[in-house]
Design a protein around this motif. Structure first.
Motif, PDB file in Angstrom:
ATOM      1  N   VAL A  18       0.848  -1.187   0.000  1.00 15.15           N
ATOM      2  CA  VAL A  18       0.000   0.000   0.000  1.00 15.15           C
ATOM      3  C   VAL A  18       0.883   1.236   0.000  1.00 15.15           C
ATOM      4  CG1 VAL A  18      -1.698   1.283   1.355  1.00 15.15           C
ATOM      5  CG2 VAL A  18      -1.819  -1.206   1.271  1.00 15.15           C
ATOM      6  N   GLY A  19       0.669   2.113  -0.990  1.00 16.23           N
ATOM      7  CA  GLY A  19       1.330   3.411  -0.992  1.00 16.23           C
ATOM      8  C   GLY A  19       0.305   4.458  -0.580  1.00 16.23           C
ATOM      9  N   TYR A  20       0.742   5.481   0.125  1.00 11.59           N
ATOM     10  CA  TYR A  20      -0.226   6.477   0.570  1.00 11.59           C
ATOM     11  C   TYR A  20       0.428   7.822   0.839  1.00 11.59           C
ATOM     12  CZ  TYR A  20       1.539   5.635   5.294  1.00 11.59           C
ATOM     13  OH  TYR A  20       2.347   5.525   6.395  1.00 11.59           O
ATOM     14  N   TYR A  74      -9.018   6.227  -1.646  1.00 12.19           N
ATOM     15  CA  TYR A  74      -8.167   5.634  -2.663  1.00 12.19           C
ATOM     16  C   TYR A  74      -8.323   6.439  -3.941  1.00 12.19           C
ATOM     17  CZ  TYR A  74      -6.863   2.592  -6.538  1.00 12.19           C
ATOM     18  OH  TYR A  74      -6.328   2.104  -7.695  1.00 12.19           O
ATOM     19  N   ARG A  75      -7.196   6.890  -4.511  1.00 11.67           N
ATOM     20  CA  ARG A  75      -7.237   7.662  -5.753  1.00 11.67           C
ATOM     21  C   ARG A  75      -7.054   6.731  -6.947  1.00 11.67           C
ATOM     22  NH1 ARG A  75      -7.112  12.804  -6.554  1.00 11.67           N
ATOM     23  NH2 ARG A  75      -6.073  13.332  -4.620  1.00 11.67           N
ATOM     24  N   HIS A  76      -8.061   6.708  -7.829  1.00 10.79           N
ATOM     25  CA  HIS A  76      -7.996   5.881  -9.027  1.00 10.79           C
ATOM     26  C   HIS A  76      -7.019   6.490 -10.034  1.00 10.79           C
ATOM     27  CE1 HIS A  76     -11.101   2.852  -8.345  1.00 10.79           C
ATOM     28  NE2 HIS A  76     -11.643   3.770  -7.567  1.00 10.79           N
ATOM     29  N   THR A  79      -8.911   7.867 -13.463  1.00  5.66           N
ATOM     30  CA  THR A  79      -9.875   8.973 -13.377  1.00  5.66           C
ATOM     31  C   THR A  79      -9.489  10.064 -12.382  1.00  5.66           C
ATOM     32  OG1 THR A  79     -11.161   7.854 -11.668  1.00  5.66           O
ATOM     33  CG2 THR A  79     -11.764   7.420 -13.975  1.00  5.66           C
ATOM     34  N   GLY A  80      -8.664   9.715 -11.415  1.00  4.58           N
ATOM     35  CA  GLY A  80      -8.323  10.665 -10.356  1.00  4.58           C
ATOM     36  C   GLY A  80      -9.396  10.772  -9.290  1.00  4.58           C
ATOM     37  N   THR A  81     -10.518  10.042  -9.471  1.00  5.94           N
ATOM     38  CA  THR A  81     -11.588  10.088  -8.476  1.00  5.94           C
ATOM     39  C   THR A  81     -11.145   9.386  -7.204  1.00  5.94           C
ATOM     40  OG1 THR A  81     -12.572   8.092  -9.407  1.00  5.94           O
ATOM     41  CG2 THR A  81     -13.453  10.213 -10.180  1.00  5.94           C
ATOM     42  N   LEU A  82     -11.854   9.670  -6.125  1.00  2.00           N
ATOM     43  CA  LEU A  82     -11.480   9.155  -4.818  1.00  2.00           C
ATOM     44  C   LEU A  82     -12.564   8.231  -4.273  1.00  2.00           C
ATOM     45  CD1 LEU A  82     -10.204  12.572  -3.572  1.00  2.00           C
ATOM     46  CD2 LEU A  82      -8.771  10.540  -3.815  1.00  2.00           C
ATOM     47  N   GLU A  83     -12.176   7.003  -4.009  1.00  5.94           N
ATOM     48  CA  GLU A  83     -13.065   6.000  -3.429  1.00  5.94           C
ATOM     49  C   GLU A  83     -12.919   6.070  -1.913  1.00  5.94           C
ATOM     50  OE1 GLU A  83     -12.174   1.372  -3.019  1.00  5.94           O
ATOM     51  OE2 GLU A  83     -12.658   1.952  -5.084  1.00  5.94           O
ATOM     52  N   ILE A  84     -14.027   6.088  -1.197  1.00  3.25           N
ATOM     53  CA  ILE A  84     -13.973   6.111   0.270  1.00  3.25           C
ATOM     54  C   ILE A  84     -13.738   4.683   0.757  1.00  3.25           C
ATOM     55  CG2 ILE A  84     -15.183   6.672   2.398  1.00  3.25           C
ATOM     56  CD1 ILE A  84     -16.898   8.645   0.691  1.00  3.25           C
ATOM     57  N   VAL A  85     -12.567   4.444   1.325  1.00  2.00           N
ATOM     58  CA  VAL A  85     -12.228   3.129   1.862  1.00  2.00           C
ATOM     59  C   VAL A  85     -12.758   3.012   3.286  1.00  2.00           C
ATOM     60  CG1 VAL A  85     -10.331   1.558   2.466  1.00  2.00           C
ATOM     61  CG2 VAL A  85     -10.194   2.961   0.388  1.00  2.00           C
ATOM     62  N   LEU A 139      -4.704   6.607  -0.390  1.00  2.00           N
ATOM     63  CA  LEU A 139      -3.986   5.448  -0.909  1.00  2.00           C
ATOM     64  C   LEU A 139      -3.738   5.633  -2.394  1.00  2.00           C
ATOM     65  CD1 LEU A 139      -6.301   2.835   0.835  1.00  2.00           C
ATOM     66  CD2 LEU A 139      -4.051   3.587   1.638  1.00  2.00           C
ATOM     67  N   ASP A 140      -2.559   5.219  -2.872  1.00  3.78           N
ATOM     68  CA  ASP A 140      -2.244   5.417  -4.287  1.00  3.78           C
ATOM     69  C   ASP A 140      -2.636   4.215  -5.131  1.00  3.78           C
ATOM     70  OD1 ASP A 140      -0.201   3.520  -4.149  1.00  3.78           O
ATOM     71  OD2 ASP A 140       1.386   5.013  -3.976  1.00  3.78           O
ATOM     72  N   GLU A 141      -2.367   4.324  -6.452  1.00  3.12           N
ATOM     73  CA  GLU A 141      -2.846   3.326  -7.415  1.00  3.12           C
ATOM     74  C   GLU A 141      -2.262   1.937  -7.234  1.00  3.12           C
ATOM     75  OE1 GLU A 141       0.626   5.503  -9.220  1.00  3.12           O
ATOM     76  OE2 GLU A 141      -1.275   6.188  -8.429  1.00  3.12           O
ATOM     77  N   LYS A 142      -1.158   1.799  -6.508  1.00  2.00           N
ATOM     78  CA  LYS A 142      -0.624   0.442  -6.327  1.00  2.00           C
ATOM     79  C   LYS A 142      -1.402  -0.340  -5.270  1.00  2.00           C
ATOM     80  CE  LYS A 142       3.239   0.718  -3.036  1.00  2.00           C
ATOM     81  NZ  LYS A 142       4.670   0.591  -2.896  1.00  2.00           N
TER      82      LYS A 142
END
Length: 195
Positions: A18-20, A74-76, A79-85, A139-142
């Motif tokens: 996890v990258g963040y 989490y940033r996709h 799209t750059g959109t943000l998912e609420i984890v 959190l980043d894309e990885k």
């Protein structure tokens, strides 16, 4: 029994998956991102389940300046959109309150806010509320979907629910609480009054 080599290999294979980054965003900005659908609730999150008392208590905590637990997003990559984890209940409560759809109730500290919506709050405190920053882990894309689900699961299942007495002892202090603690440790009392 696992050898040290196996332990090292297993830890290394599961570490840094996890990258963040850590950011602080004002509540007003969080709402604007949610309204624009750049911040959204994924399907693995539970439904909006907080009742009005829990929501009100959360809003009261912000007005009181109490620390709020981290939000996890989490940033996709595409799209750059943000998912609420983690934090969907809190974010949806903020949006509901700022949209004047939450009537505060059952507040114990800020009783004057009971029955109020956001627009009923004096303007100074509306500004303070909207500009209060919350700490967010992005959190980043990885970070894979499985890892995001794992984070969600660990954040929401690893703590034990406090017993009612633990909440009371954690919330109150003073001579009576000290008396109760002493009684609970008194062997003669426990023998005479086994509860």
């Amino acid at each position: 029994m696992n050898s040290k080599k196996e332990i090292i290999e297993e830890i290394n294979n599961n570490r840094n998956l996890v990258g963040y980054d850590t950011v602080d965003w004002p509540i007003g900005y969080i709402k604007s991102q949610f309204d624009a659908a750049r911040l959204y609730v994924p399907t693995y999150q539970r439904s909006f389940v907080w009742n009005s008392t829990i929501k009100s208590k959360f809003i009261e905590s912000i007005f009181m300046g109490l620390p709020i637990p981290f939000l996890f997003l989490y940033r996709h990559k595409e799209t750059g959109t943000l998912e609420i984890v983690d934090g969907a209940q809190r974010i949806q409560t903020l949006v509901e309150f700022l949209n004047n759809k939450l009537i505060l109730n059952d507040l114990k500290k800020l009783k004057s806010l009971n029955g109020k919506i956001f627009n009923d709050i004096p303007e100074k405190y509306q500004v303070i509320f909207e500009t209060t920053s919350l700490r967010i882990i992005v959190l980043d894309e990885k970070t894979t979907e499985n890892n995001r689900k794992e984070i969600f699961n660990r954040l929401n299942t690893t703590g034990e629910k406090l017993e009612e007495i633990e909440v009371i002892l954690g919330s109150y202090s003073g001579p009576f609480i000290n008396f109760l603690k002493n009684c609970s440790e008194n062997q003669l009392l426990k023998n005479l009054c086994p509860i």
